[in-house]
Write a protein that holds these residues in place. Structure first.
Motif, PDB file in Angstrom:
ATOM      1  N   LYS A  31       4.441  -6.251 -10.335  1.00 30.19           N
ATOM      2  CA  LYS A  31       3.294  -5.874 -11.150  1.00 30.19           C
ATOM      3  C   LYS A  31       3.046  -4.379 -10.994  1.00 30.19           C
ATOM      4  N   LYS A  32       2.454  -3.780 -12.009  1.00 36.49           N
ATOM      5  CA  LYS A  32       2.055  -2.379 -11.905  1.00 36.49           C
ATOM      6  C   LYS A  32       0.927  -2.275 -10.888  1.00 36.49           C
ATOM      7  N   ARG A  33       0.896  -1.174 -10.177  1.00 39.68           N
ATOM      8  CA  ARG A  33      -0.041  -0.975  -9.064  1.00 39.68           C
ATOM      9  C   ARG A  33      -1.498  -1.172  -9.467  1.00 39.68           C
ATOM     10  N   GLY A  34      -1.879  -0.802 -10.663  1.00 35.70           N
ATOM     11  CA  GLY A  34      -3.277  -0.909 -11.058  1.00 35.70           C
ATOM     12  C   GLY A  34      -3.644  -2.211 -11.731  1.00 35.70           C
ATOM     13  N   ASP A  35      -2.646  -3.061 -12.003  1.00 30.22           N
ATOM     14  CA  ASP A  35      -2.937  -4.339 -12.663  1.00 30.22           C
ATOM     15  C   ASP A  35      -3.793  -5.218 -11.755  1.00 30.22           C
ATOM     16  N   PRO A  36      -4.729  -5.949 -12.335  1.00 29.50           N
ATOM     17  CA  PRO A  36      -5.553  -6.850 -11.517  1.00 29.50           C
ATOM     18  C   PRO A  36      -4.700  -7.921 -10.836  1.00 29.50           C
ATOM     19  N   ILE A  37      -5.152  -8.339  -9.666  1.00 31.91           N
ATOM     20  CA  ILE A  37      -4.477  -9.403  -8.930  1.00 31.91           C
ATOM     21  C   ILE A  37      -5.430 -10.589  -8.833  1.00 31.91           C
ATOM     22  N   THR A  38      -4.895 -11.752  -9.142  1.00 35.53           N
ATOM     23  CA  THR A  38      -5.696 -12.976  -9.104  1.00 35.53           C
ATOM     24  C   THR A  38      -5.300 -13.806  -7.882  1.00 35.53           C
ATOM     25  N   GLU A  39      -6.074 -14.826  -7.620  1.00 33.26           N
ATOM     26  CA  GLU A  39      -5.755 -15.761  -6.537  1.00 33.26           C
ATOM     27  C   GLU A  39      -4.413 -16.450  -6.820  1.00 33.26           C
ATOM     28  N   GLU A  40      -4.140 -16.709  -8.103  1.00 34.12           N
ATOM     29  CA  GLU A  40      -2.852 -17.308  -8.483  1.00 34.12           C
ATOM     30  C   GLU A  40      -1.691 -16.370  -8.145  1.00 34.12           C
ATOM     31  N   ASP A  41      -1.901 -15.064  -8.322  1.00 36.44           N
ATOM     32  CA  ASP A  41      -0.881 -14.083  -7.954  1.00 36.44           C
ATOM     33  C   ASP A  41      -0.590 -14.143  -6.458  1.00 36.44           C
ATOM     34  N   LEU A  44       1.478 -17.195  -5.655  1.00 32.99           N
ATOM     35  CA  LEU A  44       2.874 -16.990  -6.023  1.00 32.99           C
ATOM     36  C   LEU A  44       3.574 -16.060  -5.033  1.00 32.99           C
ATOM     37  N   ALA A  45       2.894 -15.006  -4.607  1.00 27.94           N
ATOM     38  CA  ALA A  45       3.467 -14.084  -3.615  1.00 27.94           C
ATOM     39  C   ALA A  45       3.753 -14.813  -2.301  1.00 27.94           C
ATOM     40  N   LYS A  46       2.879 -15.709  -1.906  1.00 31.93           N
ATOM     41  CA  LYS A  46       3.103 -16.502  -0.690  1.00 31.93           C
ATOM     42  C   LYS A  46       4.353 -17.363  -0.834  1.00 31.93           C
ATOM     43  N   GLN A  47       4.521 -17.970  -1.992  1.00 31.32           N
ATOM     44  CA  GLN A  47       5.690 -18.815  -2.215  1.00 31.32           C
ATOM     45  C   GLN A  47       6.975 -17.983  -2.181  1.00 31.32           C
ATOM     46  N   ILE A  48       6.951 -16.800  -2.774  1.00 30.35           N
ATOM     47  CA  ILE A  48       8.109 -15.907  -2.744  1.00 30.35           C
ATOM     48  C   ILE A  48       8.419 -15.510  -1.309  1.00 30.35           C
ATOM     49  N   LEU A  49       7.392 -15.169  -0.551  1.00 31.52           N
ATOM     50  CA  LEU A  49       7.582 -14.803   0.856  1.00 31.52           C
ATOM     51  C   LEU A  49       8.234 -15.952   1.618  1.00 31.52           C
ATOM     52  N   TRP A 115      -8.132  -7.517  -0.050  1.00 29.85           N
ATOM     53  CA  TRP A 115      -8.115  -8.970   0.144  1.00 29.85           C
ATOM     54  C   TRP A 115      -6.772  -9.604  -0.218  1.00 29.85           C
ATOM     55  N   PRO A 116      -6.075  -9.182  -1.300  1.00 22.12           N
ATOM     56  CA  PRO A 116      -4.807  -9.867  -1.599  1.00 22.12           C
ATOM     57  C   PRO A 116      -3.762  -9.690  -0.496  1.00 22.12           C
TER      58      PRO A 116
END
Length: 131
Positions: A31-41, A44-49, A115-116
């Motif tokens: 994602k672009k650095r300034g794009d908002p991050i949601t709880e769903e994001d 997904l990042a946890k699953q990728i990790l 927080w993310p």
């Protein structure tokens, strides 16, 4: 290193900082650095990790290095012991920083702004124990 930040205290840094607070989450999701991050994001990042990364922790550096050595078969490397000595036991790029106490204003600002990545880090610590 940013010279303009040299004399700035941590509270001011977080008060004036812009961005979505999820640098690592943004990288994992492309994602672009300034794009908002949601709880769903973050989910997904946890699953990728979990699916794609072998986790190491700076707070458990020797255990992490052993884990990497086992996984990648690096024990046979002739330079292993000198690297461990130079970079783990006598680090050359180790600078002192003020400790931010949990519950302080600076701590609360860091959690609010990041927080993310804080949530992803907590999950990475959990994964470290599970892997």
């Amino acid at each position: 290193y940013s010279p303009e930040l040299a004399d700035m205290d941590i509270e001011t840094y977080f008060e004036t900082r812009s961005g979505n607070g999820g640098y690592t989450v943004s990288l994992l999701l492309n994602k672009k650095r300034g794009d908002p991050i949601t709880e769903e994001d973050v989910t997904l990042a946890k699953q990728i990790l979990k699916d794609k990364y072998l986790v190491g922790l700076v707070t458990k550096m020797e255990e992490s290095i052993d884990r990497f050595d086992n996984f990648f078969g690096w024990y046979e490397n002739d330079f292993r012991s000198s690297c461990i000595k130079q970079y783990i036991h006598h680090p050359v790029n180790n600078n002192p920083h003020k400790v931010v106490k949990e519950g302080s204003r600076a701590w609360d600002l860091a959690v609010e702004k990041n927080w993310p990545d804080m949530e992803l880090y907590d999950y990475a610590v959990q994964l470290f124990e599970e892997q």
